[in-house]
Motif scaffolding. Structure first.
Motif, PDB file in Angstrom:
ATOM      1  N   LYS A  40       9.262  24.144  51.021  1.00 56.86           N
ATOM      2  CA  LYS A  40       8.291  23.425  51.841  1.00 56.86           C
ATOM      3  C   LYS A  40       7.024  24.262  52.025  1.00 56.86           C
ATOM      4  O   LYS A  40       5.908  23.742  51.944  1.00 56.86           O
ATOM      5  CB  LYS A  40       8.912  23.097  53.201  1.00 56.86           C
ATOM      6  CG  LYS A  40       8.023  22.267  54.122  1.00 56.86           C
ATOM      7  CD  LYS A  40       8.742  21.947  55.425  1.00 56.86           C
ATOM      8  CE  LYS A  40       7.866  21.145  56.376  1.00 56.86           C
ATOM      9  NZ  LYS A  40       7.562  19.811  55.864  1.00 56.86           N
ATOM     10  N   PRO A 213      12.112  22.359  58.485  1.00 52.72           N
ATOM     11  CA  PRO A 213      12.857  22.139  57.240  1.00 52.72           C
ATOM     12  C   PRO A 213      14.176  21.398  57.430  1.00 52.72           C
ATOM     13  O   PRO A 213      14.774  20.938  56.461  1.00 52.72           O
ATOM     14  CB  PRO A 213      13.116  23.561  56.727  1.00 52.72           C
ATOM     15  CG  PRO A 213      12.058  24.395  57.360  1.00 52.72           C
ATOM     16  CD  PRO A 213      11.878  23.801  58.721  1.00 52.72           C
ATOM     17  N   THR A 215      15.381  18.509  57.866  1.00 52.54           N
ATOM     18  CA  THR A 215      15.067  17.081  57.818  1.00 52.54           C
ATOM     19  C   THR A 215      16.270  16.199  58.143  1.00 52.54           C
ATOM     20  O   THR A 215      16.140  15.169  58.797  1.00 52.54           O
ATOM     21  CB  THR A 215      14.512  16.707  56.438  1.00 52.54           C
ATOM     22  OG1 THR A 215      15.444  17.126  55.419  1.00 52.54           O
ATOM     23  CG2 THR A 215      13.173  17.401  56.189  1.00 52.54           C
TER      24      THR A 215
END
Length: 256
Positions: A40, A213, A215
Motif C-alpha cells: 500500500k 492496511p 481492509t
C-alpha cells in the motif's frame, strides 16, 4: 455454537493452557499486515516517484547500468518495508510485555474484562482458530489516554478495568482469526461475543482501533455496524518511520 456451511466451531473463555497457542496466533495475526502495508505504501504516488528517481540516479551513476538502477530502487523499497515491519513488530513487542504477558491476570481476573478463544475441529483434532479480548474502561480514560495499538488510541490492560456503573465502555484490543477460517462468519461471531459482553456489563459502546492496511477488519467492522469516529497517522515508532510507512489508524465505534 455451530456455523453455517458445515464449519463447526465453539467460543469459550481463555484458559492458561491456551497460552502456547494464543501468543503465536496473536503475533502472526499482527505481522501478517506488514506486506499489505508495504504494498500500500509503495503504491503511493510519492513513493513511486522517489523509487523511479532513485532508480534513474542509479542507472546514470552506474554508467547506464540496469543492475545499478534495480539496486538503488530495491534499496528504497527495502527502506519502506523496514518502516512497515518496525511499526507492527514494535506493537507486538509492546503487547507481549504488557497485557498479553499475563492474560489471566489482565483480563480474566478483572470482572469487567474478558478473553475468549474459538475452537474448531481440524482433521479430527480440536484447535484454537481465533481469539477476541475486551477491556473495560472509564469514559474519561478512553477519551484521554493514548496507548500503542498500532500507534493508536488506548487498548486493553489491567489498569483499564472499571465498573460498569462508572459510565464505562468496552475496548476490543485483540481480535484474530486464523486464515483458513476467515469468511466463514467466525470473525462476526467473535465480535458478537464482545458486543454481548459489553451489553451484559452495561457499557454504552464498544470501540477498537484498526490500521489502514487491515481492509478485511475494516469491512467486518462496517458490516457489524461500527462507524469511524477518528483517524490519525501517528505511531509510537520514529516520526520518519511513521511518515514513510503511511499507515493511518482508525477508531471504530458501535453504540450498544
Amino acid at each position: 455454537m455451530a456455523q453455517k456451511n458445515n464449519f463447526p466451531f465453539s467460543i469459550r473463555e481463555y484458559r492458561p493452557s491456551d497460552r502456547h497457542v494464543v501468543l503465536p496466533l496473536f503475533r502472526d495475526g499482527i505481522l501478517e499486515h506488514v506486506y499489505p502495508a508495504f504494498f500500500k505504501a509503495m503504491s503511493h504516488p510519492d513513493h513511486v516517484g522517489v523509487a523511479l528517481s532513485i532508480s534513474m540516479a542509479g542507472y546514470v551513476l552506474g554508467g547506464s547500468s540496469y543492475f545499478q538502477a534495480l539496486l538503488f530502487g530495491g534499496a528504497w523499497a527495502g527502506l519502506i518495508y523496514y518502516c512497515c515491519h518496525d511499526i507492527y513488530e514494535g506493537y507486538v513487542t509492546r503487547r507481549l510485555g504488557t497485557d498479553m504477558a499475563d492474560i489471566q491476570a489482565n483480563y480474566l481476573q478483572s470482572p469487567d474484562s474478558g478473553f475468549w478463544v474459538a475452537e474448531a475441529d481440524v482433521n479430527g483434532q480440536t484447535k484454537v482458530v481465533g481469539m477476541v479480548a475486551v477491556a473495560g474502561r472509564k469514559s474519561e480514560e478512553g477519551a484521554e489516554r493514548f496507548d500503542d495499538l498500532n500507534g493508536g488510541l488506548a487498548a486493553g490492560g489491567p489498569e483499564s478495568a472499571c465498573g460498569a456503573g462508572d459510565g464505562g465502555h468496552g475496548e476490543m484490543p485483540h481480535v484474530v482469526v486464523v486464515f483458513p477460517w476467515r469468511r466463514k462468519s467466525l470473525g462476526s461471531q467473535l465480535m458478537q461475543k464482545a458486543l454481548d459482553f459489553c451489553k451484559e456489563h452495561g457499557y454504552a459502546r464498544l470501540v477498537l482501533d484498526v490500521s489502514s492496511p487491515q481492509t478485511a477488519a475494516i469491512s467486518l467492522c462496517q458490516k457489524s455496524g461500527f462507524v469511524q469516529t477518528a483517524s490519525h497517522s501517528d505511531t509510537h515508532a520514529n516520526r520518519w518511520v511513521s511518515r514513510l510507512a503511511r499507515i493511518n489508524v482508525m477508531r471504530m465505534e458501535k453504540f450498544i
